[in-house]
Design a protein around this motif. Structure first.
Motif, PDB file in Angstrom:
ATOM      1  N   LEU A 144       0.951  -1.273  -0.013  1.00 20.02           N
ATOM      2  CA  LEU A 144       0.154  -0.119   0.141  1.00 20.02           C
ATOM      3  C   LEU A 144       0.974   1.340  -0.198  1.00 20.02           C
ATOM      4  N   GLU A 145       1.905   1.215   0.803  1.00 23.57           N
ATOM      5  CA  GLU A 145       2.857   2.282   0.891  1.00 23.57           C
ATOM      6  C   GLU A 145       3.345   2.676  -0.591  1.00 23.57           C
ATOM      7  N   THR A 146       3.731   1.516  -1.387  1.00 24.42           N
ATOM      8  CA  THR A 146       4.167   1.777  -2.699  1.00 24.42           C
ATOM      9  C   THR A 146       3.224   2.414  -3.604  1.00 24.42           C
ATOM     10  N   LEU A 147       1.826   1.785  -3.532  1.00 25.55           N
ATOM     11  CA  LEU A 147       0.972   2.344  -4.446  1.00 25.55           C
ATOM     12  C   LEU A 147       0.644   3.821  -4.142  1.00 25.55           C
ATOM     13  N   VAL A 148       0.730   4.144  -2.690  1.00 30.34           N
ATOM     14  CA  VAL A 148       0.103   5.585  -2.219  1.00 30.34           C
ATOM     15  C   VAL A 148       1.316   6.247  -2.885  1.00 30.34           C
ATOM     16  N   ALA A 149       2.377   6.032  -2.774  1.00 27.20           N
ATOM     17  CA  ALA A 149       3.541   7.007  -3.084  1.00 27.20           C
ATOM     18  C   ALA A 149       3.561   7.190  -4.580  1.00 27.20           C
ATOM     19  N   ASN A 150       3.302   6.098  -5.398  1.00 23.91           N
ATOM     20  CA  ASN A 150       3.253   6.210  -6.664  1.00 23.91           C
ATOM     21  C   ASN A 150       2.164   7.011  -7.198  1.00 23.91           C
ATOM     22  N   ASN A 151       0.667   7.102  -6.579  1.00 23.66           N
ATOM     23  CA  ASN A 151      -0.192   7.676  -6.874  1.00 23.66           C
ATOM     24  C   ASN A 151      -0.024   9.160  -6.356  1.00 23.66           C
ATOM     25  N   PHE A 152       0.743   9.468  -5.390  1.00 21.36           N
ATOM     26  CA  PHE A 152       0.988  10.903  -4.929  1.00 21.36           C
ATOM     27  C   PHE A 152       2.038  11.453  -5.811  1.00 21.36           C
ATOM     28  N   TYR A 153       2.783  10.768  -6.285  1.00 18.97           N
ATOM     29  CA  TYR A 153       3.808  11.329  -7.552  1.00 18.97           C
ATOM     30  C   TYR A 153       3.102  11.672  -8.586  1.00 18.97           C
ATOM     31  N   ARG A 154       2.086  10.869  -9.162  1.00 14.86           N
ATOM     32  CA  ARG A 154       1.357  11.236 -10.406  1.00 14.86           C
ATOM     33  C   ARG A 154       0.657  12.313 -10.329  1.00 14.86           C
ATOM     34  N   TRP A 155      -0.162  12.740  -9.010  1.00 14.96           N
ATOM     35  CA  TRP A 155      -0.915  13.406  -8.632  1.00 14.96           C
ATOM     36  C   TRP A 155      -0.141  14.943  -8.649  1.00 14.96           C
ATOM     37  N   LEU A 156       1.011  14.961  -7.966  1.00 10.60           N
ATOM     38  CA  LEU A 156       1.895  16.080  -7.791  1.00 10.60           C
ATOM     39  C   LEU A 156       2.555  16.374  -9.386  1.00 10.60           C
ATOM     40  N   GLU A 157       2.753  15.619 -10.056  1.00 11.16           N
ATOM     41  CA  GLU A 157       3.386  15.716 -11.545  1.00 11.16           C
ATOM     42  C   GLU A 157       2.424  16.880 -12.243  1.00 11.16           C
ATOM     43  N   LYS A 158       1.059  16.549 -12.200  1.00  9.77           N
ATOM     44  CA  LYS A 158       0.263  17.233 -12.770  1.00  9.77           C
ATOM     45  C   LYS A 158      -0.480  18.348 -12.184  1.00  9.77           C
TER      46      LYS A 158
END
Length: 355
Positions: A144-158
């Protein structure tokens, strides 16, 4: 003037542990923002989010578990150890975490960014804890940590514009927590992205109108949240110069009256309880600002005086049993008094954990 270390004793720690234990499995009342795509998404919280469904909302359940881990780590011989550990064992199982992953596969940005940042803090706490059970809990949580971190990164990129309000959607505060996580994980890509966005959003800010705060029922100051993020990415000299432009009135003779704590007239009101958290978060953000300024900075005494005042007001009757405060406020107290936001930075009052 020097800041005196605030210590949390085992008795008050036990009180906060008990408040969390009483609500992490309490499903109702419940308050969350959901995006429904179909009937499949309309389920009780315990089915949608089988690990973190209590404490009124998802983020409070997450940082309630962080509190359990933090205090169990901080007080290794406390009587609350068995019950705190049992609660973490019951929640952090592969099956329940898979249920959370299923939810985020349907709603990838649910609770982003505030809840995401606390999930990363929970993982960091477990990873830094030299404890065999903590390693087991972390192993369950890591997908879950990995998924959240990846989603957080995607959100912040945009993200093109920051949210400058004082509640869950504020951008600056969760980016500070996320940066701490990224640095602890040596995740250079995420850390660089956060620093790039912080520079874009906040570097040119000038003459912040602090007299407008709070903007509503804030529990985090937009002004101090921004400064607490920027002190993480600037050198002491650059931060001091930025702060001069951002809050120039700190250099005036009226600076002694710069910031006053919020007074709470209805402590059992859910929205007004946010002001209790605001006093506490202001205190830890002021400590963060102080920790990054050069030792000879002329603003330090003023900042320390304001910090002490907010600490004192924030810690009054803070272990309230009323659910408006009990489901979340202990986290803010523990974050402040254990100096969590300063663990990896210069901090004259922090002596570290036993493990």
């Amino acid at each position: 003037m020097q800041l005196e270390a605030i210590k949390i004793d085992v008795a008050i720690a036990a009180k906060f542990v008990q408040l969390v234990l009483s609500c992490i499995n309490q499903e109702y009342p419940h308050n969350n923002i959901f995006w429904f795509e179909s009937d499949e998404d309309i389920k009780p919280p315990r089915e949608l989010m089988p690990a973190f469904y209590g404490c009124l909302d998802w983020h409070s359940a997450v940082h309630g578990h962080w509190l359990l881990a933090r205090l169990a780590r901080y007080f290794p011989d406390a009587e609350f150890q068995p019950t705190a550990r049992q609660a973490l064992t019951q929640t952090l199982t592969p099956e329940k975490i898979q249920g959370e992953i299923n939810h985020f596969n349907r709603c990838p940005f649910f609770e982003c960014p505030y809840g995401f940042s606390w999930l990363l803090q929970l993982a960091t706490e477990l990873r830094e804890w030299n404890d065999s059970q903590a390693k087991e809990w972390l192993a369950a949580l890591e997908p879950l940590e990995t998924l959240v971190a990846n989603n957080f990164y995607r959100w912040l990129e945009k993200l093109e514009l920051p949210d400058r309000t004082g509640a869950h959607f504020q951008t600056a505060f969760p980016l500070g927590l996320a940066l701490d996580w990224a640095q602890s994980r040596k995740n250079k890509d995420f850390a660089d992205l956060i620093e790039d966005k912080a520079q874009k959003f906040y570097r040119s800010d000038r003459n912040y109108p602090l007299h407008f705060e709070p903007l509503g029922y804030d529990f985090v100051s937009p002004c101090l949240g921004e400064a607490d993020l920027m002190r993480r990415i600037f050198s002491p000299t650059d931060f001091a110069n930025w702060l001069t432009d951002f809050l120039p009135h700190l250099l005036t003779k009226d600076a002694v009256n710069w910031l006053q704590p919020l007074q709470i007239t209805k402590p059992n009101d859910y929205l007004q309880s946010h002001f209790r958290g605001l006093n506490l978060s202001r205190a830890w953000m002021l400590e963060g600002i102080i920790s990054r300024l050069p030792d000879n900075d002329s603003r330090l005494d003023t900042l320390r005086s304001v910090t002490v005042l907010h600490r004192q007001c924030g810690l009054v009757d803070v272990a309230s049993d009323h659910y408006s405060s009990s489901h979340w406020l202990g986290t803010f107290v523990v974050y402040l008094v254990t100096a969590r936001g300063l663990d990896r930075y210069r901090n004259p009052t922090w002596t570290g954990l036993n493990n």
